[in-house]
Write a protein that holds these residues in place. Structure first.
Motif, short mmCIF file in Angstrom:
data_model
loop_
_atom_site.label_atom_id
_atom_site.label_comp_id
_atom_site.label_asym_id
_atom_site.label_seq_id
_atom_site.Cartn_x
_atom_site.Cartn_y
_atom_site.Cartn_z
N VAL A 160 -5.59 -3.99 4.02
CA VAL A 160 -5.75 -5.32 4.60
C VAL A 160 -6.12 -6.31 3.50
CG1 VAL A 160 -6.99 -6.72 6.27
CG2 VAL A 160 -6.47 -4.33 6.80
N LEU A 161 -5.31 -7.36 3.34
CA LEU A 161 -5.61 -8.43 2.39
C LEU A 161 -6.07 -9.66 3.16
CD1 LEU A 161 -2.66 -8.20 -0.17
CD2 LEU A 161 -4.96 -7.26 -0.36
N HIS A 162 -7.19 -10.26 2.70
CA HIS A 162 -7.74 -11.44 3.34
C HIS A 162 -7.31 -12.72 2.64
CE1 HIS A 162 -10.22 -8.94 5.94
NE2 HIS A 162 -10.56 -8.24 4.87
N THR A 163 -6.58 -12.58 1.52
CA THR A 163 -6.01 -13.72 0.80
C THR A 163 -4.54 -13.41 0.55
OG1 THR A 163 -6.39 -12.86 -1.44
CG2 THR A 163 -8.23 -14.00 -0.36
N LYS A 164 -3.86 -14.33 -0.12
CA LYS A 164 -2.47 -14.08 -0.50
C LYS A 164 -2.37 -13.03 -1.61
CE LYS A 164 -0.83 -18.72 0.75
NZ LYS A 164 -0.20 -19.96 0.23
N GLY A 165 -3.50 -12.72 -2.21
CA GLY A 165 -3.49 -11.73 -3.28
C GLY A 165 -2.84 -12.24 -4.55
N SER A 166 -2.96 -13.55 -4.79
CA SER A 166 -2.24 -14.16 -5.92
C SER A 166 -3.00 -14.07 -7.25
CB SER A 166 -1.93 -15.64 -5.61
OG SER A 166 -3.13 -16.35 -5.35
N ALA A 216 -0.92 0.77 -4.95
CA ALA A 216 -1.80 1.75 -4.31
C ALA A 216 -1.14 2.34 -3.07
CB ALA A 216 -3.14 1.11 -3.96
N ALA A 217 -0.45 1.50 -2.31
CA ALA A 217 0.16 1.95 -1.06
C ALA A 217 1.22 3.02 -1.29
CB ALA A 217 0.78 0.76 -0.32
N LYS A 218 1.81 3.05 -2.48
CA LYS A 218 2.83 4.06 -2.80
C LYS A 218 2.25 5.47 -2.81
CE LYS A 218 5.71 0.98 -5.61
NZ LYS A 218 6.24 0.72 -6.98
N PHE A 219 0.92 5.56 -2.97
CA PHE A 219 0.27 6.88 -2.97
C PHE A 219 -0.05 7.37 -1.56
CE2 PHE A 219 -0.82 5.09 -7.16
CZ PHE A 219 -0.29 6.08 -7.97
N GLY A 220 0.20 6.54 -0.55
CA GLY A 220 -0.11 6.92 0.83
C GLY A 220 1.13 6.85 1.71
N SER A 221 1.41 7.92 2.39
CA SER A 221 2.63 7.97 3.20
C SER A 221 2.55 7.10 4.45
CB SER A 221 2.91 9.42 3.60
OG SER A 221 1.81 9.97 4.31
N HIS A 222 1.35 6.74 4.88
CA HIS A 222 1.19 5.94 6.09
C HIS A 222 0.48 4.61 5.80
CE1 HIS A 222 1.68 10.08 7.58
NE2 HIS A 222 2.23 9.54 8.64
N THR A 223 0.58 4.14 4.57
CA THR A 223 -0.15 2.94 4.18
C THR A 223 0.80 1.77 3.93
OG1 THR A 223 -1.87 4.28 3.12
CG2 THR A 223 -1.78 1.96 2.52
N ASN A 224 0.56 0.67 4.64
CA ASN A 224 1.33 -0.56 4.45
C ASN A 224 0.37 -1.71 4.15
OD1 ASN A 224 4.05 0.48 5.14
ND2 ASN A 224 3.13 0.79 7.17
N ILE A 225 0.92 -2.87 3.82
CA ILE A 225 0.12 -4.05 3.52
C ILE A 225 0.14 -4.99 4.71
CG2 ILE A 225 -0.31 -5.89 1.86
CD1 ILE A 225 -0.30 -3.10 0.65
N VAL A 226 -1.03 -5.41 5.16
CA VAL A 226 -1.12 -6.41 6.24
C VAL A 226 -2.08 -7.51 5.78
CG1 VAL A 226 -0.65 -4.74 8.06
CG2 VAL A 226 -3.01 -5.20 7.40
N PHE A 227 -1.91 -8.70 6.33
CA PHE A 227 -2.71 -9.86 5.96
C PHE A 227 -3.54 -10.32 7.14
CE2 PHE A 227 0.79 -9.78 3.01
CZ PHE A 227 0.21 -10.15 1.80
N GLU A 228 -4.84 -10.50 6.88
CA GLU A 228 -5.75 -11.03 7.89
C GLU A 228 -6.62 -12.09 7.24
OE1 GLU A 228 -8.08 -8.00 9.71
OE2 GLU A 228 -6.36 -6.90 10.53
N ARG A 229 -6.39 -13.32 7.59
CA ARG A 229 -7.18 -14.41 7.01
C ARG A 229 -8.58 -14.43 7.63
NH1 ARG A 229 -4.59 -18.28 4.05
NH2 ARG A 229 -2.82 -17.31 3.00
#
Length: 357
Positions: free
Chosen positions: A244-250, A296-309
């Motif tokens: 979970v990213l709380h910013t744009k991750g820029s 990091a998500a590439k190391f997890g078979s069930h891990t995706n990126i989601v955004f929550e402000r």
């Protein structure tokens, strides 16, 4: 060489390999043999790894380095060092960095790493953040002066550079803007002031103190419950949950592996120029937070990126920056980074998993 595996890190073979690697490097510095080294923040990530590496140096290479380790609580020391607490070359001192208990033995070298490290604390406890940096560093410098030490390194942070947005690697002579009216600046402003205090003691009293400006540093030994982004990412992979990213991750910065950072501290301590600062980073690891989450998500078979402000000010997040540290000055001392970003994450995840067993 007298060596048995997994003495300093009995439940973490990845961490033990790093400790062994650091100890092997420290053989290059015979000047610390038969000396006493005072480590503050000794139960923290870098402090505990420093202590364990010195004890490994004694065990594996017949050095006789004495370590005086300042910790905030006996419980934290026991959690960090386990059976090493009984090592006759380690003395644990429980106390606050702002009022260091009496130390009767001579001190030859100091590695000062005690600091507030939680971004949330920077905004929720800014007064404590400031005074830990400034008053604590003053206490350590006064101790260094009274003991007539041979050398000291103060562990500072890339955050002392303030807000910089540059594709050009940042040298130690650069400086960006820090808003003194922002509560979040409690950390970066106090790091700047602590650095200046070190230089003042060096200039006025001839104290042989150097400064290490570390970028974010991670690897084996990071607590499973650490709340920094790299630990959050690794924990998500282990739990098979989304990142979970709380910013744009820029924000873009470069990073450093823990064992590379500890090796750098000793190069700065023993080969650095008094009154100088040295960037500590791996120049090949420049990456945005979003891209690091993808890695990091590439190391997890069930891990995706989601955004929550959310309310990022309360979380203590800095404004987005692009900053990569130039380590040419440190490399000129003979140091080089050895571990890249992908291996950093692989080892971090394996180490955190081992802490759950």
């Amino acid at each position: 060489m007298n060596k048995k595996m997994n003495i300093e890190a009995p439940n973490d073979s990845i961490l033990q390999k790093d400790i062994d690697r650091i100890a092997q490097e420290l053989v290059k510095f015979p000047e610390i043999n038969h000396k006493t080294i005072f480590v503050t923040g000794a139960s923290g990530l870098l402090g505990s790894l420093t202590v364990k590496s010195l004890l490994c140096l004694n065990r594996c290479y017949r050095f006789k380095v004495s370590v005086v380790a300042l910790v905030r609580s006996l419980e934290k020391a026991q959690a960090a060092f386990g059976d090493l607490m009984h090592d006759d070359k380690l003395r644990i001192i429980v106390g606050d960095i702002g009022e260091i208990p009496d130390i009767v033995e001579p001190i030859d070298y100091i590695i000062h790493g005690a600091s507030v490290t939680s971004s949330r604390d920077f905004v929720e406890h800014p007064v404590e953040t400031i005074f830990t940096a400034i008053n604590g560093t003053n206490q350590v410098l006064e101790l260094a002066r009274s003991k007539n030490i041979s050398g000291m390194v103060y562990i500072s942070s890339l955050e002392m550079y303030g807000t910089i947005n540059s594709d050009i690697p940042v040298s130690e002579d650069a400086g960006g803007y820090i808003d003194p009216l922002s509560i979040r600046s409690s950390y970066s402003e106090s790091k700047r002031m602590a650095e200046n205090l070190c230089c003042a003691f060096s200039s006025e009293y001839g104290l042989p103190v150097k400064i290490a400006r570390l970028t974010q540093t991670f690897g084996p030994g990071v607590s499973y419950n650490d709340n920094r982004v790299f630990a959050q990412f690794a924990r998500s992979v282990i739990k098979k949950k989304n990142i979970v990213l709380h910013t744009k991750g820029s924000t873009v910065r470069n990073y450093c592996y823990t064992s590379d950072a500890i090796r750098a501290l000793f190069y700065i301590l023993l080969k650095g120029t008094t009154g100088s600062a040295y960037n500590v980073a791996n120049m090949g690891t420049g990456i945005s937070i979003r891209d690091m989450a993808e890695l990091a998500a590439k190391f997890g078979s069930h891990t995706n990126i989601v955004f929550e402000r959310g309310d990022n000010e309360k979380r203590g997040y800095n404004p987005p920056v692009t900053i990569c540290l130039d380590t040419s000055r440190l490399q000129a001392l003979g140091w080089s980074a050895e571990v890249g970003l992908e291996e950093m994450f692989q080892n971090l995840i394996k180490s955190m998993e081992s802490s759950l067993i």
